[in-house]
Design an enzyme around this catalytic site. Structure first.
Site, short mmCIF file in Angstrom:
data_model
loop_
_atom_site.label_atom_id
_atom_site.label_comp_id
_atom_site.label_asym_id
_atom_site.label_seq_id
_atom_site.Cartn_x
_atom_site.Cartn_y
_atom_site.Cartn_z
N CYS A 3 0.71 -1.01 0.05
CA CYS A 3 0.02 0.05 0.01
C CYS A 3 1.00 1.24 -0.03
CB CYS A 3 -0.88 0.04 1.26
SG CYS A 3 -1.89 1.46 1.39
N CYS A 6 0.78 3.23 3.49
CA CYS A 6 1.42 2.63 4.17
C CYS A 6 2.80 2.77 4.15
CB CYS A 6 1.00 1.01 4.41
SG CYS A 6 -0.77 0.96 4.99
N ASP A 29 0.00 16.65 -1.34
CA ASP A 29 -0.23 15.90 -2.51
C ASP A 29 0.91 16.08 -3.67
OD1 ASP A 29 -3.08 14.27 -3.72
OD2 ASP A 29 -1.31 14.88 -5.14
N HIS A 45 -4.38 1.16 8.41
CA HIS A 45 -4.68 0.95 7.14
C HIS A 45 -6.31 0.55 7.27
CE1 HIS A 45 -4.65 -0.14 2.82
NE2 HIS A 45 -5.75 -0.89 3.30
N ASN A 86 -12.55 10.56 -2.63
CA ASN A 86 -12.92 9.75 -3.46
C ASN A 86 -12.99 8.18 -3.12
OD1 ASN A 86 -12.65 11.75 -5.41
ND2 ASN A 86 -10.67 11.68 -5.56
N HIS A 97 -6.07 3.56 0.32
CA HIS A 97 -5.92 3.70 1.66
C HIS A 97 -6.81 5.03 2.05
CE1 HIS A 97 -2.94 3.57 5.27
NE2 HIS A 97 -3.71 4.74 5.64
N HIS A 99 -8.36 8.29 2.45
CA HIS A 99 -7.56 9.51 2.55
C HIS A 99 -8.45 10.60 2.26
CE1 HIS A 99 -7.19 8.02 -1.45
NE2 HIS A 99 -7.20 9.21 -1.71
N HIS A 101 -8.54 14.76 0.78
CA HIS A 101 -7.94 15.72 0.39
C HIS A 101 -8.39 17.03 0.80
CE1 HIS A 101 -6.91 13.28 -3.48
NE2 HIS A 101 -7.97 12.71 -2.98
P1 AMP Z 1 -7.26 9.62 -5.00
O1 AMP Z 1 -7.24 9.72 -6.64
O2 AMP Z 1 -8.69 10.39 -4.46
O3 AMP Z 1 -7.25 7.97 -4.71
O4 AMP Z 1 -6.06 10.14 -4.38
C1 AMP Z 1 -4.68 9.82 -4.32
C2 AMP Z 1 -3.66 11.04 -4.36
O5 AMP Z 1 -2.62 10.52 -3.95
C3 AMP Z 1 -3.69 11.68 -5.62
O6 AMP Z 1 -4.10 13.10 -5.58
C4 AMP Z 1 -2.27 11.62 -5.94
O7 AMP Z 1 -1.60 12.68 -6.38
C5 AMP Z 1 -1.58 11.45 -4.75
N1 AMP Z 1 -0.25 10.70 -4.59
C6 AMP Z 1 -0.01 9.44 -5.34
N2 AMP Z 1 1.09 9.21 -5.00
C7 AMP Z 1 1.75 10.22 -3.92
C8 AMP Z 1 3.10 10.16 -3.26
N3 AMP Z 1 3.91 9.55 -3.41
N4 AMP Z 1 3.07 11.34 -2.38
C9 AMP Z 1 1.84 12.22 -2.11
N5 AMP Z 1 0.73 12.00 -3.04
C10 AMP Z 1 0.60 11.06 -3.73
ZN ZN Z 2 -2.51 1.53 3.56
#
Ligand code: AMP
Ligand code: ZN
Length: 113
Positions: A3, A6, A29, A45, A86, A97, A99, A101
Site C-alpha cells: 500500500c 502505508c 499531494d 490501514h 474519492n 488507503h 484519505h 483531500h
Molecule cells: P485519489 O485519486 O483520491 O485516490 O487520491 C490519491 C492522491 O494521492 C492523488 O491526488 C495523488 O496525486 C496522490 N499521490 C500519489 N502518490 C503520492 C505520493 N507518493 N506522495 C503524495 N501524494 C501522492
Molecule cells: Zn495502507
C-alpha cells in the site's frame, strides 16, 4: 501489504509532512490540484469509505476534529477550503488507503465534478 500510503507512513516512501501524531498523518499531494493540496490519512490501514465501520469510525472523527488545526497550519482555515474523499472506480479513487483531500489556497471551482 503493498500500500503506497502505508509505505509513506513507514517512511519507506518520502513525503512532505504538514502534521503528524500517533494516529494520523497529513502530507502534501505529489500532484497538487490547487495551490494548497494536502492529504490526511489514518495510520491504521482502512481501504476506503466503504470500509468505515462503527469499530473504526473513531479515527474518522479524529481526522475531522484535526482538520481545523491542520487548515490553520496551512493558512487556509479562514479563507476556506474543500474536503474531498474519492471512493471506488466512478469516484476515481486511485489509492486504496482512506484519505481526505484538503484543497484551498485559491478560489476553487463552483463545480463539484
Ligand atoms: P485519489 O485519486 O483520491 O485516490 O487520491 C490519491 C492522491 O494521492 C492523488 O491526488 C495523488 O496525486 C496522490 N499521490 C500519489 N502518490 C503520492 C505520493 N507518493 N506522495 C503524495 N501524494 C501522492
Ligand atoms: Zn495502507
Amino acid at each position: 501489504m503493498d500500500c503506497l500510503f502505508c509505505s509513506i507512513i513507514s517512511g519507506e516512501i518520502p513525503s512532505t509532512k504538514v502534521y503528524e501524531d500517533d494516529e494520523i498523518l497529513a502530507f502534501k499531494d505529489i500532484n497538487p490540484l490547487a495551490s494548497v493540496h494536502v492529504l490526511i490519512i489514518p495510520k491504521k490501514h482502512i481501504s476506503g469509505i466503504n470500509e468505515i465501520t462503527s469499530e473504526n469510525a473513531e479515527i474518522v472523527a479524529k481526522i475531522f476534529t484535526k482538520i481545523p488545526e491542520i487548515t490553520r497550519i496551512l493558512s487556509v482555515n479562514e479563507s476556506g477550503y474543500r474536503v474531498v474523499s474519492n471512493c471506488g472506480k466512478d469516484g476515481c479513487q486511485s489509492v486504496n488507503h482512506l484519505h481526505f483531500h484538503i484543497l484551498g489556497g485559491e478560489k476553487l471551482s463552483e463545480k463539484m465534478c
